[in-house]
Design a protein around this motif. Sequence first.
Motif, PDB file in Angstrom:
ATOM      1  N   MET A   1       0.838  -1.190   0.000  1.00 51.05           N
ATOM      2  CA  MET A   1       0.000   0.000   0.000  1.00 51.05           C
ATOM      3  C   MET A   1       0.879   1.248   0.000  1.00 51.05           C
ATOM      4  N   SER A   2       1.691   1.386   1.060  1.00 48.61           N
ATOM      5  CA  SER A   2       2.499   2.587   1.163  1.00 48.61           C
ATOM      6  C   SER A   2       3.889   2.343   0.595  1.00 48.61           C
ATOM      7  N   ALA A   3       4.045   1.255  -0.136  1.00 49.70           N
ATOM      8  CA  ALA A   3       5.367   0.909  -0.646  1.00 49.70           C
ATOM      9  C   ALA A   3       5.718   1.806  -1.831  1.00 49.70           C
ATOM     10  N   THR A   4       6.290   2.943  -1.541  1.00 46.93           N
ATOM     11  CA  THR A   4       6.690   3.836  -2.631  1.00 46.93           C
ATOM     12  C   THR A   4       8.080   3.454  -3.095  1.00 46.93           C
ATOM     13  N   ASN A   5       8.327   3.700  -4.346  1.00 50.04           N
ATOM     14  CA  ASN A   5       9.610   3.306  -4.901  1.00 50.04           C
ATOM     15  C   ASN A   5      10.653   4.355  -4.556  1.00 50.04           C
ATOM     16  N   THR A   6      11.562   3.981  -3.654  1.00 53.82           N
ATOM     17  CA  THR A   6      12.587   4.930  -3.234  1.00 53.82           C
ATOM     18  C   THR A   6      13.943   4.562  -3.810  1.00 53.82           C
ATOM     19  N   ASP A   7      13.927   3.644  -4.761  1.00 51.82           N
ATOM     20  CA  ASP A   7      15.180   3.166  -5.321  1.00 51.82           C
ATOM     21  C   ASP A   7      15.838   4.273  -6.150  1.00 51.82           C
ATOM     22  N   PRO A   8      16.977   4.786  -5.676  1.00 48.17           N
ATOM     23  CA  PRO A   8      17.608   5.877  -6.432  1.00 48.17           C
ATOM     24  C   PRO A   8      18.382   5.312  -7.616  1.00 48.17           C
ATOM     25  N   ARG A   9      17.778   5.317  -8.763  1.00 46.86           N
ATOM     26  CA  ARG A   9      18.433   4.709  -9.915  1.00 46.86           C
ATOM     27  C   ARG A   9      19.386   5.702 -10.574  1.00 46.86           C
ATOM     28  N   PRO A  10      20.501   5.213 -11.077  1.00 46.50           N
ATOM     29  CA  PRO A  10      21.407   6.122 -11.806  1.00 46.50           C
ATOM     30  C   PRO A  10      20.713   6.645 -13.053  1.00 46.50           C
ATOM     31  N   LYS A  11      20.794   7.960 -13.196  1.00 44.27           N
ATOM     32  CA  LYS A  11      20.017   8.552 -14.279  1.00 44.27           C
ATOM     33  C   LYS A  11      20.687   8.400 -15.639  1.00 44.27           C
ATOM     34  N   ALA A  12      22.016   8.235 -15.603  1.00 41.44           N
ATOM     35  CA  ALA A  12      22.757   8.231 -16.868  1.00 41.44           C
ATOM     36  C   ALA A  12      22.308   7.101 -17.780  1.00 41.44           C
ATOM     37  N   SER A  13      22.121   5.889 -17.189  1.00 39.67           N
ATOM     38  CA  SER A  13      21.800   4.748 -18.030  1.00 39.67           C
ATOM     39  C   SER A  13      20.313   4.701 -18.366  1.00 39.67           C
ATOM     40  N   ALA A  14      19.554   5.569 -17.734  1.00 40.02           N
ATOM     41  CA  ALA A  14      18.113   5.500 -17.930  1.00 40.02           C
ATOM     42  C   ALA A  14      17.740   5.711 -19.387  1.00 40.02           C
ATOM     43  N   SER A  15      18.442   6.649 -20.037  1.00 38.76           N
ATOM     44  CA  SER A  15      18.030   6.956 -21.397  1.00 38.76           C
ATOM     45  C   SER A  15      18.295   5.765 -22.312  1.00 38.76           C
TER      46      SER A  15
ATOM     47  N   ALA B 201      -0.467  -4.356  -9.190  1.00 36.90           N
ATOM     48  CA  ALA B 201       0.541  -4.739  -8.204  1.00 36.90           C
ATOM     49  C   ALA B 201       1.803  -3.924  -8.399  1.00 36.90           C
ATOM     50  N   ARG B 202       2.168  -3.678  -9.665  1.00 37.05           N
ATOM     51  CA  ARG B 202       3.371  -2.890  -9.930  1.00 37.05           C
ATOM     52  C   ARG B 202       3.176  -1.456  -9.480  1.00 37.05           C
ATOM     53  N   MET B 203       2.001  -0.931  -9.728  1.00 44.03           N
ATOM     54  CA  MET B 203       1.706   0.433  -9.274  1.00 44.03           C
ATOM     55  C   MET B 203       1.865   0.539  -7.775  1.00 44.03           C
ATOM     56  N   SER B 204       1.518  -0.542  -7.093  1.00 39.41           N
ATOM     57  CA  SER B 204       1.627  -0.500  -5.632  1.00 39.41           C
ATOM     58  C   SER B 204       3.044  -0.807  -5.193  1.00 39.41           C
ATOM     59  N   GLY B 205       3.960  -0.928  -6.120  1.00 38.54           N
ATOM     60  CA  GLY B 205       5.361  -1.024  -5.758  1.00 38.54           C
ATOM     61  C   GLY B 205       5.930  -2.410  -5.698  1.00 38.54           C
ATOM     62  N   ALA B 206       5.228  -3.385  -6.187  1.00 42.01           N
ATOM     63  CA  ALA B 206       5.780  -4.744  -6.168  1.00 42.01           C
ATOM     64  C   ALA B 206       6.789  -4.873  -7.303  1.00 42.01           C
TER      65      ALA B 206
END
Lengths: 309, 310
Positions: A1-15, B201-206
């Motif tokens: 539910m509150s699992a927000t994505n906090t993974d700081p991904r390197p931006k350089a390879s993103a493109s 599920a992906r939207m919720s961060g899985a």
Amino acid sequence: MSATNTDPRPKASASRRHRLAERGIDTQLLMLIPALLFGLLLFVYPFTYGIGLTFQPLPRTQEQWGGGVFANYVAFFKDPFLFDSVWITMRLALPVALFNVLVSVPIAFKLRHRFRGKRLLSTLLVLPITLGTVLTAQGLLIFGGRQGWVNRFLMEAGIIDQPFPIVNNYLGVMLSLIISGFPFAFLLISSYLSGIDPAIEAAAKTLGANWKQRFRRIILPLLAPGLATTFILTFVLAFSVFPSARLVGDALGETRVMALMAYRAFGEQQDYAMASTIAIMMGVVELVVIAVVLLWRSFLYKGTTGGKG
Amino acid sequence: MAITPMVESAPEPGPARKGGRKPYAKPSRPPGERALIASPGTWFVWAGIAAFFIFLFGIISSVVVDSFGKPWFDTWLPETFTLDWYTGAWERFNLSQIVLVTLGASFTVVVLSILIGVPAAYVLARRDFPFKKLVTVLFLLPVLMPPITYGIPLATVMYNFGLGRTVLAVILVNLVPSVPFVILTMTPFIEQINPAIENAARMSGANMRRVFTRILAPLLVPGILAAAILVLVRTVGMFELTYLVSGPTSDTLVVAIYRAMTSSGGGEARQLVSSMGVLYTAMMLTILVVALRFVNPTQLVARVKESRDD
């Protein structure tokens, strides 16, 4: 539910990743790798190796048949003992596949409605799968042999006075192939039939089409692709028959099928090059038949009829 | 088959009913409706089914009777019944090892082919990527080809690597038809699962692993079970490929039976072979009875059909 994505991904390879992802390549494809590795190592590599092997004939093959690197193929086409096995195989596999499909259609058609004991019937039809070819062969040998129940019954009933040869010939192999192949064909065709929308037939009925017309104009065209698929699958099953041709057939005579010849070269003569040649010619012959059926099928109606196909 | 005779007389529906089940050419029937009386077609169908089952049960019961009968030559049934053939076959062919090898190899093949096949089926069902057609053909070919065509080159390679006559070779060889089979049956099954669930599920961060374990796995269980059972049955019954690479210590039950039937010197006593055959059938039957509790044989296809409709 509150699992927000906090993974700081390197931006350089993103493109770059983005550009690849737009073409459909990303990390999800990694899941394909085990299967691809498997396919390459256990199928593609041995297969190409086998094709290569066919061009490395043994010295004795070369001496007997000539033809240099093609000696194996020369031997295959010129040696009547080998080449006749193609016709022997076809004479066995084609009638069996046709029989299985053509007999399954009316039976599946009759039994498509609900009736008492339908589940029992389909369960019983699965039984032959549990037998396997080897056991079917053993059963046929006992059941249809000279002392078997069939001949005993026919003789005591006074229909014949000599035991009728059921096994150790063409008929025996054919019977064993039907017993193992028919349930398969029946189950497949039933499921194709159940995929045809009954409303179409009902509509035809209200327009006054009789039973024959409905079958001819509605069911058959819709079923034809399924029939082609079933024919191919039962043909493949019957084509690579080997144990029953050896056990209930006449292994040196009328049931000397290609598979038997390939095994003979592989196991008894240790001529791996020749064995691969026969094996690959088997694949070629089978693919030709499949291609013909598929070609015929491509002229038929190609919409969805449900079912798989 | 059933051809309704031409009706010439005047339509008189009432009194003709007296003759029991005889409304064969009744004009009162709606056009195109068939009579209820058993037509030649029906007779043909039931005769065909009866003939098939007579042969089937004849085959099964003669093997069973043979495996229990002591002397059985030219009588309807053997004189006495005994279990000797079973104990004899068990010791003669070292069956405990053979059964162990059969079950061990088959279960390994099932687990491996599921582990390899299901992720690939997922990618094939959900994604579009370069060379997708080629990959599909690669997985389709082993199913279409006769097993011997790739089996003999494969077995040659196995012998070259020194793997011949080992259980490992038996497992590897049986994977070749099994993995594509799992992929081909699972791809339509995965296609029918609504992708919106995964997206939610992906939207919720899985992440992918959690999507697989928490969302997909529970939904896939029926399909995986069906595929696993079919692979198990195929592998236990697979003769052609196993025979090419197996040896005395790695024979599965089918191959052992075949070898006993064809061994030089006219083969083993028929009853020993029969008792092994009964054992094999009992094993298969157990697997199938367990299987039929989970899956219906025609369901695998029918379920695909339902998914195509929406």
